[in-house]
Every structure is written in C-alpha cells, then in structure tokens.
Design a protein around this motif. Sequence first.
Motif, PDB file in Angstrom:
ATOM      1  N   ILE A  21       0.823  -1.028  -0.203  1.00  0.00           N
ATOM      2  CA  ILE A  21      -0.028  -0.028   0.131  1.00  0.00           C
ATOM      3  C   ILE A  21       0.877   1.151  -0.011  1.00  0.00           C
ATOM      4  O   ILE A  21       0.673   2.126  -0.621  1.00  0.00           O
ATOM      5  CB  ILE A  21      -0.869   0.239   1.364  1.00  0.00           C
ATOM      6  CG1 ILE A  21      -2.095  -1.019   1.179  1.00  0.00           C
ATOM      7  CG2 ILE A  21      -1.615   1.302   1.356  1.00  0.00           C
ATOM      8  CD1 ILE A  21      -2.979  -1.496   2.114  1.00  0.00           C
ATOM      9  N   GLN A  22       1.770   1.142   0.498  1.00  0.00           N
ATOM     10  CA  GLN A  22       2.716   2.427   0.822  1.00  0.00           C
ATOM     11  C   GLN A  22       3.449   2.542  -0.501  1.00  0.00           C
ATOM     12  O   GLN A  22       3.478   3.731  -0.993  1.00  0.00           O
ATOM     13  CB  GLN A  22       4.068   1.932   1.774  1.00  0.00           C
ATOM     14  CG  GLN A  22       4.928   3.328   1.934  1.00  0.00           C
ATOM     15  CD  GLN A  22       6.160   2.833   2.944  1.00  0.00           C
ATOM     16  OE1 GLN A  22       6.876   1.942   2.508  1.00  0.00           O
ATOM     17  NE2 GLN A  22       6.193   3.728   3.972  1.00  0.00           N
TER      18      GLN A  22
ATOM     19  N   LEU B 215       2.304   1.603  -3.546  1.00  0.00           N
ATOM     20  CA  LEU B 215       1.442   2.078  -4.644  1.00  0.00           C
ATOM     21  C   LEU B 215       0.964   3.515  -4.234  1.00  0.00           C
ATOM     22  O   LEU B 215       0.628   4.372  -5.214  1.00  0.00           O
ATOM     23  CB  LEU B 215       0.100   1.323  -4.529  1.00  0.00           C
ATOM     24  CG  LEU B 215       0.297  -0.138  -5.298  1.00  0.00           C
ATOM     25  CD1 LEU B 215      -0.950  -1.013  -4.929  1.00  0.00           C
ATOM     26  CD2 LEU B 215       0.362  -0.037  -6.784  1.00  0.00           C
ATOM     27  N   SER B 216       0.818   3.911  -3.093  1.00  0.00           N
ATOM     28  CA  SER B 216       0.637   5.241  -2.645  1.00  0.00           C
ATOM     29  C   SER B 216       1.649   6.289  -3.030  1.00  0.00           C
ATOM     30  O   SER B 216       1.389   7.470  -3.573  1.00  0.00           O
ATOM     31  CB  SER B 216       0.354   5.324  -1.069  1.00  0.00           C
ATOM     32  OG  SER B 216      -0.499   4.593  -0.661  1.00  0.00           O
TER      33      SER B 216
ATOM     34  N   SER C 122      -5.231   4.705  -7.094  1.00  0.00           N
ATOM     35  CA  SER C 122      -6.055   4.808  -5.818  1.00  0.00           C
ATOM     36  C   SER C 122      -7.243   3.925  -5.785  1.00  0.00           C
ATOM     37  O   SER C 122      -7.422   3.577  -4.699  1.00  0.00           O
ATOM     38  CB  SER C 122      -6.444   6.343  -5.834  1.00  0.00           C
ATOM     39  OG  SER C 122      -7.696   6.435  -6.664  1.00  0.00           O
TER      40      SER C 122
ATOM     41  N   TRP D 238      -7.015   0.582  -6.642  1.00  0.00           N
ATOM     42  CA  TRP D 238      -6.241  -0.438  -6.006  1.00  0.00           C
ATOM     43  C   TRP D 238      -5.845  -0.213  -4.578  1.00  0.00           C
ATOM     44  O   TRP D 238      -6.030  -1.175  -3.827  1.00  0.00           O
ATOM     45  CB  TRP D 238      -4.969  -0.758  -7.013  1.00  0.00           C
ATOM     46  CG  TRP D 238      -4.980  -0.829  -8.276  1.00  0.00           C
ATOM     47  CD1 TRP D 238      -5.973  -0.964  -9.115  1.00  0.00           C
ATOM     48  CD2 TRP D 238      -4.262  -0.443  -9.357  1.00  0.00           C
ATOM     49  NE1 TRP D 238      -5.920  -0.991 -10.342  1.00  0.00           N
ATOM     50  CE2 TRP D 238      -4.703  -0.755 -10.686  1.00  0.00           C
ATOM     51  CE3 TRP D 238      -2.775  -0.081  -9.431  1.00  0.00           C
ATOM     52  CZ2 TRP D 238      -3.887  -0.445 -11.779  1.00  0.00           C
ATOM     53  CZ3 TRP D 238      -2.041   0.253 -10.628  1.00  0.00           C
ATOM     54  CH2 TRP D 238      -2.634  -0.279 -11.582  1.00  0.00           C
ATOM     55  N   ILE D 239      -5.392   1.095  -4.371  1.00  0.00           N
ATOM     56  CA  ILE D 239      -5.258   1.251  -2.944  1.00  0.00           C
ATOM     57  C   ILE D 239      -6.180   1.062  -2.078  1.00  0.00           C
ATOM     58  O   ILE D 239      -6.162   0.533  -0.644  1.00  0.00           O
ATOM     59  CB  ILE D 239      -4.778   2.549  -2.540  1.00  0.00           C
ATOM     60  CG1 ILE D 239      -3.132   2.796  -3.463  1.00  0.00           C
ATOM     61  CG2 ILE D 239      -4.400   3.041  -1.287  1.00  0.00           C
ATOM     62  CD1 ILE D 239      -2.735   4.095  -3.695  1.00  0.00           C
ATOM     63  N   THR D 240      -7.381   1.646  -2.362  1.00  0.00           N
ATOM     64  CA  THR D 240      -8.640   1.506  -1.726  1.00  0.00           C
ATOM     65  C   THR D 240      -9.130   0.011  -1.455  1.00  0.00           C
ATOM     66  O   THR D 240      -9.563  -0.259  -0.319  1.00  0.00           O
ATOM     67  CB  THR D 240      -9.941   2.313  -2.381  1.00  0.00           C
ATOM     68  OG1 THR D 240      -9.687   3.707  -2.789  1.00  0.00           O
ATOM     69  CG2 THR D 240     -11.119   2.207  -1.542  1.00  0.00           C
TER      70      THR D 240
ATOM     71  N   SER E 132       4.843  -3.074  -7.958  1.00  0.00           N
ATOM     72  CA  SER E 132       4.562  -1.859  -7.536  1.00  0.00           C
ATOM     73  C   SER E 132       5.978  -0.937  -7.250  1.00  0.00           C
ATOM     74  O   SER E 132       5.983   0.305  -7.228  1.00  0.00           O
ATOM     75  CB  SER E 132       3.668  -1.505  -6.255  1.00  0.00           C
ATOM     76  OG  SER E 132       4.345  -2.435  -5.021  1.00  0.00           O
TER      77      SER E 132
ATOM     78  N   VAL F 285      -4.539   9.578   0.540  1.00  0.00           N
ATOM     79  CA  VAL F 285      -3.365   9.231   1.113  1.00  0.00           C
ATOM     80  C   VAL F 285      -3.423   9.884   2.543  1.00  0.00           C
ATOM     81  O   VAL F 285      -2.943   9.182   3.402  1.00  0.00           O
ATOM     82  CB  VAL F 285      -2.207   9.735   0.209  1.00  0.00           C
ATOM     83  CG1 VAL F 285      -0.806   9.709   0.982  1.00  0.00           C
ATOM     84  CG2 VAL F 285      -1.913   8.869  -1.237  1.00  0.00           C
TER      85      VAL F 285
ATOM     86  N   VAL G  43      -4.829   6.318   3.921  1.00  0.00           N
ATOM     87  CA  VAL G  43      -3.341   5.677   3.969  1.00  0.00           C
ATOM     88  C   VAL G  43      -2.685   5.931   5.040  1.00  0.00           C
ATOM     89  O   VAL G  43      -2.189   4.784   5.759  1.00  0.00           O
ATOM     90  CB  VAL G  43      -2.900   5.795   2.680  1.00  0.00           C
ATOM     91  CG1 VAL G  43      -1.504   5.055   2.649  1.00  0.00           C
ATOM     92  CG2 VAL G  43      -3.475   5.401   1.186  1.00  0.00           C
TER      93      VAL G  43
END
Length: 492
Positions: free
Chosen positions: A143-144, A146-147, A177, A179-181, A365, A467, A471
């Motif tokens: 996640i970090q 990809l952010s 975003s 994907w992150i969600t 990523s 973010v 995040v």
Amino acid sequence: MERINTASVTYNDVFQNPLNSRYCSNEMKYIFSPRNRFSTWRQLWVYLAESERSLGLDISDEAIAQLKQNTRIEDDEFEIAAIEEKRRRHDVMAHVHTYGLKAPAAAGIIHWGATSCYVTDNADLIFLRDALNLVLPKLAGVIQRLSKFAMAYRDLPCLGYTHGQPAQLVTVGKRASLWITDLLDDLHNLEYVRDRLLNKFRGVKGTTGTQASFLAIFKGDQEKVKKLDKLVTEAAGFEAAEISTSQTYSRKVDTDVIHALSSFGSTCERIGGDIRHLAMFKELEEPFEADQIGSSAMAYKRNPMRSERLCSLGRKLRNFSADAEQTFASQWLERSLDDSAIRRITLPESFLCADACLILLNNVSSGMVVNKAVIQQRIDQELPFMATENVIMAMVERGYSRQETHEEIRVLSHQAGAVVKQEGKPNDLLDRIRDRDFFKPIIPELQTLIDPSTFTGRSAQIVDELVEMKVSPALQKYADVLESVKDAELKV
C-alpha cells in the motif's frame, strides 16, 4: 513412463508444491513447516506442565527443565516419531513418546489431562496468528509503494475506461487509488480476523469441550480449571480463550480467516488484470529485467508475466474460501475427523498463496513504468470526441441553439469516426470543427476546450485525500517495519 526405484527416490523424483519451490518466502514456509509444528507442540506441553505445576500438581523441577531444554525437535527425532506413528497410527502420541525420550523425567506427565487437539488445534491457532502477523506488514508495504506511485502520477491525465471502452479522462494516480482503496479494505479485514483470533484460543478444554479430565485432576476445583485455561492461553500469547468449544476450536474460525485471505486474492486478480490490460495498451508496464526473455519465439515481446502470475495465484487464493466453508459445515456434533486432511492442505496453502501474491505486488509496485507518450497518443485519439460537450456548451454561451450545435457536432463526429475506424487515420474532428464556419465564434478558445487537464475533475485531489485521510492513519502502526521493507525479488 519410466519406472523408478522407490527405494532411492530423491527430491527431484517427487512432486514439489510450486508454492514452496518457486513463489513463497522462507519465513512463511517455516511457520507451516514440520519443525515449527512439532516444536510448537512441545512448547504447548511446556505451557501445560508449568501451569499445572503452578496450580499444585506434582511435577518436578527436573521434569520442567528437561521439557524446556528440548522444545526444538531435532532432525534425528523426526524418524523416531515416524516409526512410532506407523506403529501406533497416532501422530500426537508418537510425538509424546519422542519428546519423552528427550525429557525422561517428564515422560509420565507430558500431555497430562489433554486430548490431541490441545496441541494440534492450539498450534494451528498460533500458526494462523503468526502467519497473519507476517502478511500484514507486507500488505502495508505494498500500500505504501502504490501510494507513492499514485502521488507521483496524481495529475497525469489518461483515458478512463467503462465497459472496456474509452470514457472520461482520469489520471494514472487516480486509477492506482482504486487499487489502494481495495487493498486498504483487505488490510482492515485481515487485521480484524487477527485481532479477533487473539480472543479465540482453544486452551485446555478436554475431549468434548467440557474440561472433565482437568476437573478430575484438580479434584473438582472449578476455579483451578479456569485458571489453568487462562495461564496456558496467556503463555501462548493470546488475550483470551473461547468459552465454549467442542474437542476442536470451531472451524468457523478457519472460515473467517480464509474469507479475508480469499477476498485479498480477489483484489490481486483485479489489480493484475488492470495492469495486464494497460500493458496491452502499452500505457503501463511492469518491471522488466535487462536479460529477461518475453517469448522464446518473439524476441521483441515484454509479456506481463508478473501480473499474469498474480492473477493466477490470486484466483487460486480466492477459491480456498469454499474449502473452508464446506469443512466447517460438514463437522458433526463434538468432533469428526474429516476436517483433518483438508486443513493440512488448505490452511498452509492459503497463506503461502497470499505470501506469494504479496511478493509479486511488492515487486510490481516497486518498478512500474508509465509510458507517457503512448498515454498522450491515446488521449489525442479519443479526446476530440469527449470534448464535444465542451464545444456545445461554449456555443450555447454565445447564444447559439444547443440542438442545432448538437446536430453539427453529431455529423462531424460520425465523419471523423469513419476516418478513424475505416481508414485507420488519426482523429481529425478538431480540424473539421475549425473548417466549419458555424464554429468560428469558439475557434480562439478551442485549444483550451480540449486541454486534457480540464477533463480529469478532482482526480489529483482525490489521491491527496485518500493518502492523507486513509492511507497514512492505516499505515501508522506499521511505521517502524515500513522503514526497513525492501523491494522483493522473484525467484523465477
């Protein structure tokens, strides 16, 4: 088929699970290894003996010392246990015997009052907890990464797609975003089942969950039986034991944990599919090493093999959910053994699969390549059609009929579309608009009306808000670990 001498079978003569041999980390493989399994059984026997002794049972200092000195099962002991299991057809009693040889002073009190599930089930819960604790920081690391990618491309316009067709523009960061969600939801789901697991230790419950054997050992003293359960639970690092169990802990616990893992598997396949589509469009590429070969025949190819593998393993992971559900539903009354063989496969492999997916997500990523020129080319091909609404609105502001303007645009759009589709030429709609006297009032501002940045809405701000508001708080608890997370390397 070649006939082999079964007496001289080597590693290369037998099937190897590719999760083990190709895809997973050594840390995850160790959690579900025979050594860790049987060493954990021994540690549980230590917890039981120490707790029983503290509550007044006659267990010597020497017995406790010998047990604690031999909690790690050594290589030569595996064969001893295997011979005993073949003789007795009972794995737990085989290991009670083997442990007793190493700790003779404790041989008579090992497993005192317990049933086999005391070690098998409590150990499985420990493995589930430890495996979740290994998965969670890895997921936070993805996640970090990809952010950071989303922030770097927060305002780079690109085509959006609905129904597989070009749609209103988004940005590269805004797409990431999404994907992150989904991964944040996976993080929360896995944290939830891990935290819930800490209150669901099986503890010491006896053969049918009534604690009758321990009540007999402590001469009917219920408080000592309850205290024993509490002491063993705390020694194992859990917050509380489940109040009511059968001979086993409820297989619904497995179901809930694997549901969370399977949901993560769905996310993996979803992300991998997006990257593969974008690679097909040549807009985005996964990392590609200098000496990597895309195809044995077509030397020019850069196949998205990492994302394809991610989809494959994600698909496998999400299908473990059905195994867990069916195993839970098929249990009879206080215990049936039809869960044993399948759990030996499902529990380890679901975590090994999740671990493999996280390694792939980390790797991908950490080095995605954004092809800005291709993205711009694809925008230039489609944007004139998307800009027609802006052209219509601008004409209406100057007093022209919306209906008449719409008809003019409709005709020109179909003409330009035919050029693109039937002649394979670039989209010339803007030139057609410039050449049409009807549109002279808005020609000076036409370039502004088709500026890609005006079509992405709040994409960049949405990335910022995600973010900042979701995040960062979610990753705060992993801050120390994330400082040392490295880029994952693939074995193959």
